[in-house]
Motif scaffolding. Sequence first.
Motif, PDB file in Angstrom:
ATOM      1  N   UNK A 228      45.101  83.300  75.602  1.00  0.00           N
ATOM      2  CA  UNK A 228      45.877  82.715  76.833  1.00  0.00           C
ATOM      3  C   UNK A 228      46.244  83.796  77.754  1.00  0.00           C
ATOM      4  N   UNK A 229      46.658  85.139  77.268  1.00  0.00           N
ATOM      5  CA  UNK A 229      47.090  85.964  78.450  1.00  0.00           C
ATOM      6  C   UNK A 229      46.004  86.278  79.099  1.00  0.00           C
ATOM      7  N   UNK A 230      44.647  86.385  78.644  1.00  0.00           N
ATOM      8  CA  UNK A 230      43.349  86.348  79.434  1.00  0.00           C
ATOM      9  C   UNK A 230      43.235  85.493  80.505  1.00  0.00           C
ATOM     10  N   UNK A 231      43.415  84.123  79.855  1.00  0.00           N
ATOM     11  CA  UNK A 231      42.963  82.996  80.385  1.00  0.00           C
ATOM     12  C   UNK A 231      43.766  82.642  81.755  1.00  0.00           C
ATOM     13  N   UNK A 232      45.256  83.059  81.540  1.00  0.00           N
ATOM     14  CA  UNK A 232      46.216  82.658  82.644  1.00  0.00           C
ATOM     15  C   UNK A 232      46.333  83.576  83.852  1.00  0.00           C
ATOM     16  N   UNK A 233      45.392  84.741  83.607  1.00  0.00           N
ATOM     17  CA  UNK A 233      45.468  85.737  84.694  1.00  0.00           C
ATOM     18  C   UNK A 233      44.919  85.251  85.965  1.00  0.00           C
ATOM     19  N   UNK A 234      45.054  85.887  87.195  1.00  0.00           N
ATOM     20  CA  UNK A 234      44.650  85.522  88.418  1.00  0.00           C
ATOM     21  C   UNK A 234      43.002  85.469  88.444  1.00  0.00           C
ATOM     22  N   UNK A 235      42.188  84.925  88.668  1.00  0.00           N
ATOM     23  CA  UNK A 235      40.726  84.995  88.440  1.00  0.00           C
ATOM     24  C   UNK A 235      40.199  84.676  87.370  1.00  0.00           C
ATOM     25  N   UNK A 236      40.857  83.978  86.296  1.00  0.00           N
ATOM     26  CA  UNK A 236      40.335  83.469  85.097  1.00  0.00           C
ATOM     27  C   UNK A 236      39.146  82.618  85.271  1.00  0.00           C
ATOM     28  N   UNK A 237      38.311  82.597  84.499  1.00  0.00           N
ATOM     29  CA  UNK A 237      37.040  81.647  84.499  1.00  0.00           C
ATOM     30  C   UNK A 237      37.071  80.772  83.512  1.00  0.00           C
ATOM     31  N   UNK A 238      36.196  79.958  83.768  1.00  0.00           N
ATOM     32  CA  UNK A 238      35.976  78.731  82.738  1.00  0.00           C
ATOM     33  C   UNK A 238      35.596  79.266  81.466  1.00  0.00           C
ATOM     34  N   UNK A 239      34.978  80.367  81.265  1.00  0.00           N
ATOM     35  CA  UNK A 239      34.660  81.136  80.093  1.00  0.00           C
ATOM     36  C   UNK A 239      36.168  81.521  79.538  1.00  0.00           C
ATOM     37  N   UNK A 240      36.830  81.985  80.064  1.00  0.00           N
ATOM     38  CA  UNK A 240      38.176  82.623  79.556  1.00  0.00           C
ATOM     39  C   UNK A 240      38.779  81.400  78.991  1.00  0.00           C
ATOM     40  N   UNK A 241      38.895  80.194  79.630  1.00  0.00           N
ATOM     41  CA  UNK A 241      39.479  78.957  79.031  1.00  0.00           C
ATOM     42  C   UNK A 241      38.477  78.416  77.787  1.00  0.00           C
TER      43      UNK A 241
ATOM     44  N   UNK B 236      43.325  71.705  72.046  1.00  0.00           N
ATOM     45  CA  UNK B 236      42.114  71.573  72.407  1.00  0.00           C
ATOM     46  C   UNK B 236      41.598  70.404  72.955  1.00  0.00           C
ATOM     47  N   UNK B 237      42.354  69.192  72.887  1.00  0.00           N
ATOM     48  CA  UNK B 237      42.183  68.235  73.698  1.00  0.00           C
ATOM     49  C   UNK B 237      42.687  68.354  75.110  1.00  0.00           C
ATOM     50  N   UNK B 238      43.688  69.231  75.527  1.00  0.00           N
ATOM     51  CA  UNK B 238      44.094  69.506  76.669  1.00  0.00           C
ATOM     52  C   UNK B 238      43.198  70.402  77.431  1.00  0.00           C
ATOM     53  N   UNK B 239      42.838  71.360  76.639  1.00  0.00           N
ATOM     54  CA  UNK B 239      41.743  72.215  77.211  1.00  0.00           C
ATOM     55  C   UNK B 239      40.500  71.589  77.689  1.00  0.00           C
ATOM     56  N   UNK B 240      40.057  70.705  76.978  1.00  0.00           N
ATOM     57  CA  UNK B 240      38.674  70.165  77.156  1.00  0.00           C
ATOM     58  C   UNK B 240      38.575  69.472  78.621  1.00  0.00           C
ATOM     59  N   UNK B 241      39.735  68.978  79.381  1.00  0.00           N
ATOM     60  CA  UNK B 241      39.508  68.622  80.478  1.00  0.00           C
ATOM     61  C   UNK B 241      40.471  69.384  81.625  1.00  0.00           C
ATOM     62  N   UNK B 242      40.439  70.733  81.433  1.00  0.00           N
ATOM     63  CA  UNK B 242      41.207  71.558  82.109  1.00  0.00           C
ATOM     64  C   UNK B 242      40.601  72.684  82.866  1.00  0.00           C
ATOM     65  N   UNK B 243      40.736  72.740  84.026  1.00  0.00           N
ATOM     66  CA  UNK B 243      39.888  74.002  84.904  1.00  0.00           C
ATOM     67  C   UNK B 243      40.960  75.079  84.929  1.00  0.00           C
ATOM     68  N   UNK B 244      40.384  76.337  85.193  1.00  0.00           N
ATOM     69  CA  UNK B 244      41.325  77.307  85.257  1.00  0.00           C
ATOM     70  C   UNK B 244      42.349  77.039  86.191  1.00  0.00           C
ATOM     71  N   UNK B 245      43.485  77.519  85.933  1.00  0.00           N
ATOM     72  CA  UNK B 245      44.689  77.265  86.829  1.00  0.00           C
ATOM     73  C   UNK B 245      45.327  76.167  86.830  1.00  0.00           C
ATOM     74  N   UNK B 246      44.896  75.049  85.905  1.00  0.00           N
ATOM     75  CA  UNK B 246      45.512  73.870  85.612  1.00  0.00           C
ATOM     76  C   UNK B 246      46.304  73.746  84.576  1.00  0.00           C
ATOM     77  N   UNK B 247      47.332  72.865  84.554  1.00  0.00           N
ATOM     78  CA  UNK B 247      48.133  72.477  83.295  1.00  0.00           C
ATOM     79  C   UNK B 247      48.738  73.955  82.658  1.00  0.00           C
ATOM     80  N   UNK B 248      48.893  74.959  83.437  1.00  0.00           N
ATOM     81  CA  UNK B 248      49.393  76.247  82.759  1.00  0.00           C
ATOM     82  C   UNK B 248      50.747  75.937  82.245  1.00  0.00           C
TER      83      UNK B 248
END
Length: 86
Positions: A14-27, A57-69
């Motif tokens: 999560x620390x990686x995924x919430x950084x500015x510039x995080x990608x779909x791969x990070x999520x 998992x269910x939340x992340x399945x429909x989340x793009x980087x920067x959403x639902x933080x």
Amino acid sequence: CSNPCFRNSNPEAWAVAKEDGATSDDYKSLETCAHNIRGVATSYGYPAISRLCGSLCALLADTQPGENDALINLHVEACSAAFGSI
């Protein structure tokens, strides 16, 4: 995320995924961590963590980087709290 330690896998991903510039791969990495933990948590005596990771998992399945933080953060914090309370 190959580290089986519940306390570190999700927070580190999560620390990686919430950084500015995080990608779909990070999520996707965070989703993979949550999926893996969900699969084994009950076997190790952590059914609440398994349920929380399933919800994450269910939340992340429909989340793009920067959403639902805020919601993602609550799930990760709840997993850490559940692990720490045992």
